[in-house]
Write a protein that holds these residues in place. Structure first.
Motif, short mmCIF file in Angstrom:
data_model
loop_
_atom_site.label_atom_id
_atom_site.label_comp_id
_atom_site.label_asym_id
_atom_site.label_seq_id
_atom_site.Cartn_x
_atom_site.Cartn_y
_atom_site.Cartn_z
N SER A 33 0.81 -1.44 0.21
CA SER A 33 -0.16 0.11 -0.47
C SER A 33 0.75 1.17 0.46
O SER A 33 0.84 2.68 -0.96
CB SER A 33 -0.65 -0.12 1.23
N GLN A 34 1.50 1.79 0.72
CA GLN A 34 2.74 2.37 0.79
C GLN A 34 3.33 2.43 -0.72
O GLN A 34 3.87 3.21 -1.19
CB GLN A 34 4.36 1.98 1.82
N HIS A 35 4.03 1.84 -1.39
CA HIS A 35 4.19 1.85 -2.14
C HIS A 35 3.55 2.21 -3.81
O HIS A 35 3.49 2.90 -4.67
CB HIS A 35 5.14 0.56 -2.61
N LEU A 36 2.07 1.56 -3.70
CA LEU A 36 1.09 1.71 -3.99
C LEU A 36 1.65 3.49 -4.49
O LEU A 36 0.60 4.39 -5.55
CB LEU A 36 -0.19 1.13 -4.07
N LYS A 37 1.21 4.29 -2.89
CA LYS A 37 0.94 5.22 -2.88
C LYS A 37 1.79 6.48 -3.14
O LYS A 37 1.98 6.99 -3.70
CB LYS A 37 0.84 5.31 -1.24
N ALA A 38 3.17 5.91 -3.05
CA ALA A 38 4.31 6.85 -4.22
C ALA A 38 3.76 7.09 -5.23
O ALA A 38 4.35 7.69 -5.82
CB ALA A 38 5.37 5.66 -3.44
N LEU A 39 3.81 5.70 -5.54
CA LEU A 39 3.49 5.23 -7.61
C LEU A 39 1.84 6.76 -8.21
O LEU A 39 2.26 7.36 -8.82
CB LEU A 39 3.62 3.98 -8.42
N LYS A 40 0.85 6.03 -6.89
CA LYS A 40 0.04 7.27 -7.82
C LYS A 40 -0.28 9.26 -7.37
O LYS A 40 -0.39 9.86 -8.21
CB LYS A 40 -1.23 6.81 -6.29
N GLN A 41 0.89 8.96 -6.19
CA GLN A 41 1.12 10.45 -6.28
C GLN A 41 1.95 10.39 -7.22
O GLN A 41 1.56 11.70 -7.42
CB GLN A 41 2.19 10.43 -5.01
N ILE A 42 2.88 11.08 -8.29
CA ILE A 42 3.15 11.12 -9.24
C ILE A 42 1.81 10.82 -10.07
O ILE A 42 2.90 11.28 -12.10
CB ILE A 42 4.94 10.88 -9.34
N GLY A 43 1.42 9.64 -9.72
CA GLY A 43 0.07 10.35 -11.64
C GLY A 43 0.54 8.89 -12.11
O GLY A 43 -0.58 8.84 -13.16
N ILE A 44 1.34 8.21 -11.89
CA ILE A 44 1.48 7.13 -12.95
C ILE A 44 0.85 5.73 -12.36
O ILE A 44 0.90 4.78 -13.50
CB ILE A 44 2.48 6.80 -13.20
N LEU A 45 -0.38 6.08 -11.52
CA LEU A 45 -1.63 4.80 -11.33
C LEU A 45 -2.94 5.46 -11.60
O LEU A 45 -2.77 6.48 -10.94
CB LEU A 45 -1.25 4.02 -9.49
N LYS A 46 -3.80 4.55 -11.64
CA LYS A 46 -5.34 4.65 -11.08
C LYS A 46 -6.04 4.13 -10.05
O LYS A 46 -5.19 2.27 -10.72
CB LYS A 46 -5.57 5.27 -12.27
#
Length: 110
Positions: free
Chosen positions: A58-71
């Motif tokens: 979840s923490q790794h997903l949050k970091a990737l979502k913060q830069i916008g590459i995940l939806k």
């Protein structure tokens, strides 16, 4: 700890830096690879696929979502993630033009 002077750099340089920082962890690279290979949203199998605890994923997903590459979309008690290909390609192109597109030094200076 000192403050960073990100304001003295262009938006593009700061975005490339944030992108590089976000993908600098092996777990995040594995998550990105998994999502790119699946070409679909992933709801719960990242823990099994990557082999880390749910909280860590979840923490790794949050970091990737913060830069916008995940939806992400919430479905009941779970969140499904997929790549934001428009943002992924934009950042990838910026990385290439900012760093990888720079001509190599033609002399051996050291």
């Amino acid at each position: 700890m000192g403050t960073t002077k990100t304001s003295i750099f262009s938006r593009e340089v700061n975005e490339v830096s944030a992108f590089a920082k976000a993908i600098s962890h092996p777990a995040r690279v594995a998550i990105i690879q998994h999502l790119l290979n699946r070409e679909t949203c992933v709801c719960g199998d990242l823990v099994d696929e990557i082999g880390l605890a749910q909280a860590t994923i979840s923490q790794h997903l949050k970091a990737l979502k913060q830069i916008g590459i995940l939806k992400g979309t919430v479905e009941g008690t779970s969140t499904c993630y997929c790549m934001n290909m428009e943002r992924w390609n934009e950042l990838r192109n910026q990385l290439e033009s900012q760093l990888l597109g720079i001509a190599h030094c033609s002399t051996d200076c050291c």
